[in-house]
Design a protein around this motif. Structure first.
Motif, PDB file in Angstrom:
ATOM      1  N   CYS A 127       0.668  -1.727   0.102  1.00 25.03           N
ATOM      2  CA  CYS A 127       0.286   0.364  -0.402  1.00 25.03           C
ATOM      3  C   CYS A 127       1.155   1.047  -0.019  1.00 25.03           C
ATOM      4  CB  CYS A 127      -0.859  -0.050   0.757  1.00 25.03           C
ATOM      5  SG  CYS A 127      -2.586  -1.320   1.308  1.00 25.03           S
ATOM      6  N   ARG A 128       1.458   0.943   0.745  1.00 20.75           N
ATOM      7  CA  ARG A 128       2.304   2.423   1.245  1.00 20.75           C
ATOM      8  C   ARG A 128       3.122   2.449  -0.396  1.00 20.75           C
ATOM      9  NH1 ARG A 128       4.637   1.210   7.036  1.00 20.75           N
ATOM     10  NH2 ARG A 128       3.088   2.240   8.156  1.00 20.75           N
ATOM     11  N   ALA A 129       3.521   1.459  -0.828  1.00 18.01           N
ATOM     12  CA  ALA A 129       5.025   1.564  -2.290  1.00 18.01           C
ATOM     13  C   ALA A 129       3.876   2.426  -3.100  1.00 18.01           C
ATOM     14  CB  ALA A 129       5.030   0.192  -2.772  1.00 18.01           C
ATOM     15  N   LEU A 130       2.393   2.060  -3.838  1.00 15.09           N
ATOM     16  CA  LEU A 130       1.909   2.267  -4.419  1.00 15.09           C
ATOM     17  C   LEU A 130       1.279   3.630  -4.128  1.00 15.09           C
ATOM     18  CD1 LEU A 130      -1.210  -0.660  -4.548  1.00 15.09           C
ATOM     19  CD2 LEU A 130       0.488  -0.077  -6.565  1.00 15.09           C
ATOM     20  N   VAL A 131       1.205   3.736  -2.866  1.00 18.51           N
ATOM     21  CA  VAL A 131       0.776   5.702  -2.733  1.00 18.51           C
ATOM     22  C   VAL A 131       1.390   6.033  -3.104  1.00 18.51           C
ATOM     23  CG1 VAL A 131       0.371   7.007  -0.757  1.00 18.51           C
ATOM     24  CG2 VAL A 131      -0.359   4.476  -0.640  1.00 18.51           C
ATOM     25  N   ALA A 132       2.883   6.099  -2.851  1.00 20.18           N
ATOM     26  CA  ALA A 132       4.671   6.806  -2.684  1.00 20.18           C
ATOM     27  C   ALA A 132       4.214   6.490  -4.443  1.00 20.18           C
ATOM     28  CB  ALA A 132       5.408   5.721  -2.630  1.00 20.18           C
ATOM     29  N   ASP A 133       3.959   6.070  -5.050  1.00 23.84           N
ATOM     30  CA  ASP A 133       4.192   6.236  -7.068  1.00 23.84           C
ATOM     31  C   ASP A 133       2.929   7.407  -7.096  1.00 23.84           C
ATOM     32  OD1 ASP A 133       6.622   4.830  -6.985  1.00 23.84           O
ATOM     33  OD2 ASP A 133       4.979   2.350  -7.025  1.00 23.84           O
ATOM     34  N   ILE A 134       1.739   6.787  -6.563  1.00 25.27           N
ATOM     35  CA  ILE A 134       0.771   7.949  -6.868  1.00 25.27           C
ATOM     36  C   ILE A 134       1.311   9.040  -6.822  1.00 25.27           C
ATOM     37  CG2 ILE A 134      -1.909   8.566  -6.545  1.00 25.27           C
ATOM     38  CD1 ILE A 134      -2.097   5.033  -6.662  1.00 25.27           C
ATOM     39  N   CYS A 135       1.620   9.616  -5.901  1.00 22.71           N
ATOM     40  CA  CYS A 135       2.063  10.473  -5.150  1.00 22.71           C
ATOM     41  C   CYS A 135       2.432  11.466  -6.338  1.00 22.71           C
ATOM     42  CB  CYS A 135       2.491  10.883  -3.666  1.00 22.71           C
ATOM     43  SG  CYS A 135       1.482  10.664  -2.187  1.00 22.71           S
ATOM     44  N   ASN A 136       3.820   9.814  -6.266  1.00 22.10           N
ATOM     45  CA  ASN A 136       4.809  10.889  -7.177  1.00 22.10           C
ATOM     46  C   ASN A 136       4.247  11.732  -8.319  1.00 22.10           C
ATOM     47  OD1 ASN A 136       7.480  10.880  -6.012  1.00 22.10           O
ATOM     48  ND2 ASN A 136       7.660   8.688  -6.283  1.00 22.10           N
ATOM     49  N   PHE A 137       2.953  10.654  -9.400  1.00 21.62           N
ATOM     50  CA  PHE A 137       2.165  11.271 -10.566  1.00 21.62           C
ATOM     51  C   PHE A 137       1.876  12.490 -10.204  1.00 21.62           C
ATOM     52  CE2 PHE A 137      -1.873  10.957 -12.974  1.00 21.62           C
ATOM     53  CZ  PHE A 137      -0.983  10.482 -14.306  1.00 21.62           C
ATOM     54  N   ILE A 138       0.263  12.132  -8.679  1.00 21.56           N
ATOM     55  CA  ILE A 138       0.033  14.020  -8.776  1.00 21.56           C
ATOM     56  C   ILE A 138       1.066  15.009  -8.653  1.00 21.56           C
ATOM     57  CG2 ILE A 138      -1.021  15.171  -6.922  1.00 21.56           C
ATOM     58  CD1 ILE A 138      -2.357  11.910  -6.253  1.00 21.56           C
ATOM     59  N   LYS A 139       2.485  15.141  -8.077  1.00 14.82           N
ATOM     60  CA  LYS A 139       3.029  16.016  -8.317  1.00 14.82           C
ATOM     61  C   LYS A 139       3.813  16.367  -9.379  1.00 14.82           C
ATOM     62  CE  LYS A 139       5.398  14.719  -3.764  1.00 14.82           C
ATOM     63  NZ  LYS A 139       6.358  13.914  -3.677  1.00 14.82           N
ATOM     64  N   LYS A 140       3.572  15.330 -10.400  1.00 13.87           N
ATOM     65  CA  LYS A 140       4.212  16.032 -11.711  1.00 13.87           C
ATOM     66  C   LYS A 140       3.028  16.923 -12.224  1.00 13.87           C
ATOM     67  CE  LYS A 140       7.774  12.846 -12.640  1.00 13.87           C
ATOM     68  NZ  LYS A 140       8.029  11.030 -12.257  1.00 13.87           N
ATOM     69  N   LEU A 141       1.697  16.171 -11.848  1.00 15.85           N
ATOM     70  CA  LEU A 141       0.807  16.931 -12.580  1.00 15.85           C
ATOM     71  C   LEU A 141       0.132  18.381 -11.828  1.00 15.85           C
ATOM     72  CD1 LEU A 141      -1.987  14.476 -12.643  1.00 15.85           C
ATOM     73  CD2 LEU A 141      -0.302  15.290 -14.503  1.00 15.85           C
ATOM     74  N   LEU A 142       0.739  18.406 -11.065  1.00 14.46           N
ATOM     75  CA  LEU A 142      -0.260  19.518  -9.885  1.00 14.46           C
ATOM     76  C   LEU A 142       1.221  21.073  -9.548  1.00 14.46           C
ATOM     77  CD1 LEU A 142      -2.784  18.446  -7.562  1.00 14.46           C
ATOM     78  CD2 LEU A 142      -2.844  19.142  -9.549  1.00 14.46           C
ATOM     79  N   PRO A 143       1.285  21.926  -9.684  1.00 13.45           N
ATOM     80  CA  PRO A 143       2.585  22.864  -9.252  1.00 13.45           C
ATOM     81  C   PRO A 143       2.607  22.258  -7.651  1.00 13.45           C
ATOM     82  CG  PRO A 143       0.348  23.921  -9.458  1.00 13.45           C
ATOM     83  CD  PRO A 143      -0.240  22.708 -10.144  1.00 13.45           C
ATOM     84  N   SER A 144       3.890  22.986  -6.910  1.00 10.20           N
ATOM     85  CA  SER A 144       4.556  22.141  -5.468  1.00 10.20           C
ATOM     86  C   SER A 144       4.071  22.820  -4.768  1.00 10.20           C
ATOM     87  CB  SER A 144       5.717  22.475  -5.649  1.00 10.20           C
ATOM     88  OG  SER A 144       6.450  23.915  -5.594  1.00 10.20           O
ATOM     89  N   ASN A 145       3.319  23.427  -4.384  1.00 13.12           N
ATOM     90  CA  ASN A 145       2.753  23.837  -3.213  1.00 13.12           C
ATOM     91  C   ASN A 145       1.657  22.826  -3.031  1.00 13.12           C
ATOM     92  OD1 ASN A 145       1.528  26.006  -5.031  1.00 13.12           O
ATOM     93  ND2 ASN A 145       1.405  27.092  -4.376  1.00 13.12           N
ATOM     94  N   THR A 146       1.088  22.757  -3.734  1.00 13.47           N
ATOM     95  CA  THR A 146      -0.856  22.880  -3.911  1.00 13.47           C
ATOM     96  C   THR A 146      -1.028  21.157  -3.228  1.00 13.47           C
ATOM     97  OG1 THR A 146      -0.923  23.309  -6.495  1.00 13.47           O
ATOM     98  CG2 THR A 146      -2.637  21.865  -5.334  1.00 13.47           C
ATOM     99  N   VAL A 147      -0.236  20.343  -3.069  1.00 11.15           N
ATOM    100  CA  VAL A 147      -0.068  18.689  -2.198  1.00 11.15           C
ATOM    101  C   VAL A 147       1.014  18.866  -1.759  1.00 11.15           C
ATOM    102  CG1 VAL A 147      -0.336  16.250  -3.000  1.00 11.15           C
ATOM    103  CG2 VAL A 147      -1.457  18.280  -4.801  1.00 11.15           C
ATOM    104  N   SER A 148       0.869  18.976  -0.530  1.00 13.91           N
ATOM    105  CA  SER A 148       1.400  18.003   0.679  1.00 13.91           C
ATOM    106  C   SER A 148       1.348  17.569   1.376  1.00 13.91           C
ATOM    107  CB  SER A 148       2.288  19.743   1.490  1.00 13.91           C
ATOM    108  OG  SER A 148       1.893  20.079   2.172  1.00 13.91           O
ATOM    109  N   VAL A 149       0.246  17.399   2.857  1.00 14.59           N
ATOM    110  CA  VAL A 149      -0.577  16.537   3.793  1.00 14.59           C
ATOM    111  C   VAL A 149      -1.884  16.613   3.297  1.00 14.59           C
ATOM    112  CG1 VAL A 149      -0.414  16.404   6.184  1.00 14.59           C
ATOM    113  CG2 VAL A 149       1.257  17.657   5.496  1.00 14.59           C
ATOM    114  N   LEU A 150      -2.098  15.256   3.389  1.00 13.82           N
ATOM    115  CA  LEU A 150      -3.525  15.393   2.936  1.00 13.82           C
ATOM    116  C   LEU A 150      -3.965  14.914   4.419  1.00 13.82           C
ATOM    117  CD1 LEU A 150      -3.385  13.111   0.236  1.00 13.82           C
ATOM    118  CD2 LEU A 150      -4.106  15.460   0.080  1.00 13.82           C
ATOM    119  N   ASP A 151      -5.100  14.620   5.481  1.00 11.92           N
ATOM    120  CA  ASP A 151      -5.848  13.714   6.220  1.00 11.92           C
ATOM    121  C   ASP A 151      -5.972  12.144   5.432  1.00 11.92           C
ATOM    122  OD1 ASP A 151      -6.287  16.413   7.519  1.00 11.92           O
ATOM    123  OD2 ASP A 151      -7.706  16.928   6.709  1.00 11.92           O
TER     124      ASP A 151
END
Length: 167
Positions: A127-151
């Motif tokens: 699960c952690r590996a999948l989330v890490a990959d998805i977060c890397n994908f999201i970071k490439k789509l969004l400006p760097s200040n948009t996504v950092s901590v999610l509840d």
């Protein structure tokens, strides 16, 4: 389920849902969002259903993940080799690990009953590996200040014990 007539009927009953899934994955892909579908590595669903179209119609890429590499093991600590196939347009790097063996340990035999039920759930490490990959994908789509901590949703405290998910 070995009867070819019964198998063909069961597959044809799945086709409408699988066609919808392919259409939804294509919609996500062509809207610039990612998608992912998982099933067993050797499942015929990849070759004898609408899912086979994901490669050619939605930039689908195969990713194999062997669950033993993510700590799937029996009660004695012997690894179970269960191979997943992810078809996705999201680059999976952390979740792409194939078994190269475990030294002197052999894979434990997967048998019916509680063992199969336990292997139906992804391990925390996967699960952690999948989330890490998805977060890397999201970071490439969004400006760097948009996504950092999610509840973190309440049911995920065993995967993300800090109560928040770092992206």
């Amino acid at each position: 389920a070995n009867d070819p007539v019964v198998l063909a009927k069961a597959r044809s009953e799945e086709d409408p849902m699988l066609s919808w899934l392919v259409a939804d994955c294509k919609k996500q892909h062509f809207s610039g969002r990612g998608y992912g579908v998982e099933n067993g590595l050797r499942s015929q669903i990849w070759t004898k259903s609408p899912l086979q179209r994901l490669k050619t119609e939605a930039d689908g890429r195969d990713c194999r993940a062997d669950a033993c590499m993510y700590d799937l093991a029996d009660d004695e600590g012997n690894p179970w080799q269960k191979s997943y196939r992810f078809m996705t347009d999201i680059p999976l790097r952390s979740a792409r690990r194939t078994c190269q063996g475990h030294g002197t340990k052999q894979h434990a035999k997967l048998e019916g009953g509680k063992n199969c039920a336990r292997t139906a759930v992804y391990t925390v490490k996967l699960c952690r590996a999948l989330v890490a990959d998805i977060c890397n994908f999201i970071k490439k789509l969004l400006p760097s200040n948009t996504v950092s901590v999610l509840d973190t949703p309440s049911g995920f405290s065993s995967v993300f014990p800090s109560g928040s998910l770092q992206c």
